[in-house]
Write a protein that holds these residues in place. Structure first.
Motif, short mmCIF file in Angstrom:
data_model
loop_
_atom_site.label_atom_id
_atom_site.label_comp_id
_atom_site.label_asym_id
_atom_site.label_seq_id
_atom_site.Cartn_x
_atom_site.Cartn_y
_atom_site.Cartn_z
N LEU A 104 1.32 9.73 -5.21
CA LEU A 104 1.89 11.03 -4.84
C LEU A 104 2.81 11.57 -5.94
O LEU A 104 2.80 12.77 -6.23
N LEU A 105 3.58 10.69 -6.57
CA LEU A 105 4.44 11.12 -7.67
C LEU A 105 3.59 11.61 -8.85
O LEU A 105 3.93 12.62 -9.48
N ASP A 106 2.50 10.91 -9.14
CA ASP A 106 1.59 11.35 -10.21
C ASP A 106 0.98 12.70 -9.89
O ASP A 106 0.88 13.57 -10.76
N LEU A 107 0.59 12.90 -8.63
CA LEU A 107 0.01 14.17 -8.21
C LEU A 107 1.05 15.29 -8.32
O LEU A 107 0.73 16.39 -8.78
N ARG A 108 2.31 15.00 -7.95
CA ARG A 108 3.37 15.99 -8.06
C ARG A 108 3.55 16.40 -9.52
O ARG A 108 3.66 17.59 -9.83
N ASP A 109 3.58 15.42 -10.43
CA ASP A 109 3.73 15.73 -11.85
C ASP A 109 2.60 16.63 -12.34
O ASP A 109 2.82 17.56 -13.12
N MET B 188 0.84 -1.21 0.00
CA MET B 188 0.00 0.00 0.00
C MET B 188 0.87 1.25 0.00
O MET B 188 0.54 2.23 -0.67
N SER B 189 1.99 1.23 0.71
CA SER B 189 2.85 2.41 0.74
C SER B 189 3.48 2.65 -0.63
O SER B 189 3.64 3.80 -1.06
N HIS B 190 3.79 1.57 -1.35
CA HIS B 190 4.35 1.70 -2.70
C HIS B 190 3.30 2.30 -3.64
O HIS B 190 3.62 3.19 -4.45
N LEU B 191 2.07 1.84 -3.54
CA LEU B 191 0.99 2.39 -4.37
C LEU B 191 0.74 3.86 -4.04
O LEU B 191 0.54 4.69 -4.93
N GLU B 192 0.74 4.18 -2.75
CA GLU B 192 0.52 5.57 -2.32
C GLU B 192 1.65 6.47 -2.83
O GLU B 192 1.41 7.59 -3.28
N PHE B 193 2.88 5.97 -2.78
CA PHE B 193 4.02 6.73 -3.28
C PHE B 193 3.85 7.03 -4.77
O PHE B 193 4.11 8.14 -5.23
#
Length: 76
Positions: A40-45, A32-37
């Motif tokens: 978050l990277l997609d949101l940052r982009d 789940m932490s990998h998916l959340e990360f």
């Protein structure tokens, strides 16, 4: 036309998988932490892209507002 059944389809899939097994990559379930990360990277982009677009719009607005109008309206 050759009639197909689920058993024949399954046998064909297994035969194909055995023949090309070295080309397959195993996938593991991501934590789940990998998916959340990843989210978050997609949101940052997305935020970086929006920020870049807004900065461009701001610069265009500054240019438009700094241009003096060619026609002056006077009260008659």
């Amino acid at each position: 036309m050759k009639e197909r059944t689920d058993k024949l389809d399954a046998a064909s899939i297994v035969s194909y998988a055995c023949f090309y097994r070295e080309e397959f990559e195993l996938n593991t379930v991501k934590s789940m932490s990998h998916l959340e990360f990843g989210r978050l990277l997609d949101l940052r982009d997305q935020i970086v892209s929006n920020n870049t677009g807004l900065k461009g719009t701001l610069e265009e607005m500054k240019i438009l507002l700094s241009i003096k109008p060619l026609i002056l309206l006077t009260s008659a």
